[in-house]
Write an enzyme that holds these catalytic residues in place. Sequence first.
Site, PDB file in Angstrom:
ATOM      1  N   ARG A   1     -61.441 -66.470  76.769  1.00 39.66           N
ATOM      2  CA  ARG A   1     -61.651 -65.447  75.723  1.00 39.66           C
ATOM      3  C   ARG A   1     -62.995 -65.638  75.050  1.00 39.66           C
ATOM      4  O   ARG A   1     -63.470 -66.769  74.956  1.00 39.66           O
ATOM      5  CB  ARG A   1     -60.604 -65.603  74.610  1.00 39.66           C
ATOM      6  CG  ARG A   1     -59.248 -65.176  74.929  1.00 39.66           C
ATOM      7  CD  ARG A   1     -58.391 -65.300  73.675  1.00 39.66           C
ATOM      8  NE  ARG A   1     -58.688 -64.239  72.723  1.00 39.66           N
ATOM      9  CZ  ARG A   1     -58.347 -64.287  71.438  1.00 39.66           C
ATOM     10  NH1 ARG A   1     -57.724 -65.332  70.939  1.00 39.66           N
ATOM     11  NH2 ARG A   1     -58.632 -63.271  70.645  1.00 39.66           N
TER      12      ARG A   1
ATOM     13  N   GLY B   1     -58.689 -54.741  73.210  1.00 42.42           N
ATOM     14  CA  GLY B   1     -58.184 -54.826  71.846  1.00 42.42           C
ATOM     15  C   GLY B   1     -58.164 -56.290  71.469  1.00 42.42           C
ATOM     16  O   GLY B   1     -59.108 -57.021  71.777  1.00 42.42           O
ATOM     17  N   GLU B   2     -57.094 -56.724  70.862  1.00 47.71           N
ATOM     18  CA  GLU B   2     -56.971 -58.133  70.483  1.00 47.71           C
ATOM     19  C   GLU B   2     -55.842 -58.718  71.331  1.00 47.71           C
ATOM     20  O   GLU B   2     -54.673 -58.374  71.140  1.00 47.71           O
ATOM     21  CB  GLU B   2     -56.663 -58.200  68.983  1.00 47.71           C
ATOM     22  CG  GLU B   2     -57.002 -59.499  68.337  1.00 47.71           C
ATOM     23  CD  GLU B   2     -58.422 -59.985  68.617  1.00 47.71           C
ATOM     24  OE1 GLU B   2     -59.373 -59.200  68.474  1.00 47.71           O
ATOM     25  OE2 GLU B   2     -58.567 -61.174  68.992  1.00 47.71           O
TER      26      GLU B   2
ATOM     27  N   HIS C   1     -65.817 -52.579  79.342  1.00 46.50           N
ATOM     28  CA  HIS C   1     -65.047 -51.394  78.920  1.00 46.50           C
ATOM     29  C   HIS C   1     -65.503 -50.119  79.615  1.00 46.50           C
ATOM     30  O   HIS C   1     -66.260 -49.332  79.022  1.00 46.50           O
ATOM     31  CB  HIS C   1     -65.230 -51.188  77.405  1.00 46.50           C
ATOM     32  CG  HIS C   1     -64.517 -52.181  76.561  1.00 46.50           C
ATOM     33  ND1 HIS C   1     -63.244 -51.992  76.086  1.00 46.50           N
ATOM     34  CD2 HIS C   1     -64.915 -53.396  76.111  1.00 46.50           C
ATOM     35  CE1 HIS C   1     -62.869 -53.032  75.368  1.00 46.50           C
ATOM     36  NE2 HIS C   1     -63.861 -53.901  75.367  1.00 46.50           N
TER      37      HIS C   1
ATOM     38  N   GLU D   1     -63.963 -47.457  79.884  1.00 44.02           N
ATOM     39  CA  GLU D   1     -63.463 -46.270  79.158  1.00 44.02           C
ATOM     40  C   GLU D   1     -64.418 -45.858  78.038  1.00 44.02           C
ATOM     41  O   GLU D   1     -64.268 -44.788  77.466  1.00 44.02           O
ATOM     42  CB  GLU D   1     -62.039 -46.539  78.606  1.00 44.02           C
ATOM     43  CG  GLU D   1     -61.936 -47.401  77.357  1.00 44.02           C
ATOM     44  CD  GLU D   1     -62.188 -48.891  77.583  1.00 44.02           C
ATOM     45  OE1 GLU D   1     -62.533 -49.297  78.715  1.00 44.02           O
ATOM     46  OE2 GLU D   1     -62.051 -49.655  76.605  1.00 44.02           O
TER      47      GLU D   1
ATOM     48  N   ILE E   1     -67.729 -56.284  74.788  1.00 41.21           N
ATOM     49  CA  ILE E   1     -67.468 -56.426  73.351  1.00 41.21           C
ATOM     50  C   ILE E   1     -66.593 -57.656  73.147  1.00 41.21           C
ATOM     51  O   ILE E   1     -65.409 -57.649  73.489  1.00 41.21           O
ATOM     52  CB  ILE E   1     -66.763 -55.163  72.799  1.00 41.21           C
ATOM     53  CG1 ILE E   1     -67.603 -53.903  73.093  1.00 41.21           C
ATOM     54  CG2 ILE E   1     -66.510 -55.302  71.293  1.00 41.21           C
ATOM     55  CD1 ILE E   1     -66.886 -52.599  72.803  1.00 41.21           C
TER      56      ILE E   1
ATOM     57  N   CYS F   1     -60.910 -55.916  79.471  1.00 43.88           N
ATOM     58  CA  CYS F   1     -61.227 -56.841  78.374  1.00 43.88           C
ATOM     59  C   CYS F   1     -59.973 -57.608  77.934  1.00 43.88           C
ATOM     60  O   CYS F   1     -59.499 -58.453  78.682  1.00 43.88           O
ATOM     61  CB  CYS F   1     -61.911 -56.079  77.239  1.00 43.88           C
ATOM     62  SG  CYS F   1     -62.857 -57.173  76.184  1.00 43.88           S
TER      63      CYS F   1
END
Length: 192
Positions: free
Chosen positions: A105, A46-47, A171, A173, A134, A78
Amino acid sequence: MRIGVLALQGAFAEHIAVLHRLKVEALPVRLPKELNGLDGLVIPGGESTSISKLMLSYNLLSEIVNLAKNGLPVFGTCAGMILLASKTSDSDIKPLGVMAITVRRNAFGRQKESFETELPIVVLGEKPFPGIFIRAPIIEQASSEVEILARLDDSTSVAARQGNTLASAFHPELTGDLRFHRYFLDIVAGHQ
Ligand code: GLN
């Protein structure tokens, strides 16, 4: 086996779906009391700045640190990997500091912000693992207690394990390949 998935922001629903496919009880975690009685915890992508701020304001940060330091298996993907680190490249983030790794990051330039690549990951068997990156971070440094599980062709470290703590820059998932989650569940089973 009860696995919590931190559900403050990001790709938590996808992790819950994978865990359900693996016939495991998976519960969203938003409040400290929802950490009670878990056998493992997933911190999704996510962020990382948002998740970090929300972890602080929901009083989850110190609870998660305590549980992880007492051996609770934790898997960060991530942004989740950034949050597990001891150091990050971004001063807006207060990482949990439960893995002796330094993470950068958004480490891939514009052209490669998102990409997919086959990763050889020995602990998952011979077949390469589909790595979906991503706006992914990388592991810049890792201390000797950390086992690097996956590297890109240029040898950049992108997945690691330290004791019961597991992290991937990509990722798992979002793939149909359940092996990375199964590997985490083996860590959980070994700890019970
Ligand atoms: N770029 C995001 C961050 O730095 C991580 C992206 C992700 O989790 N897919 O927080």
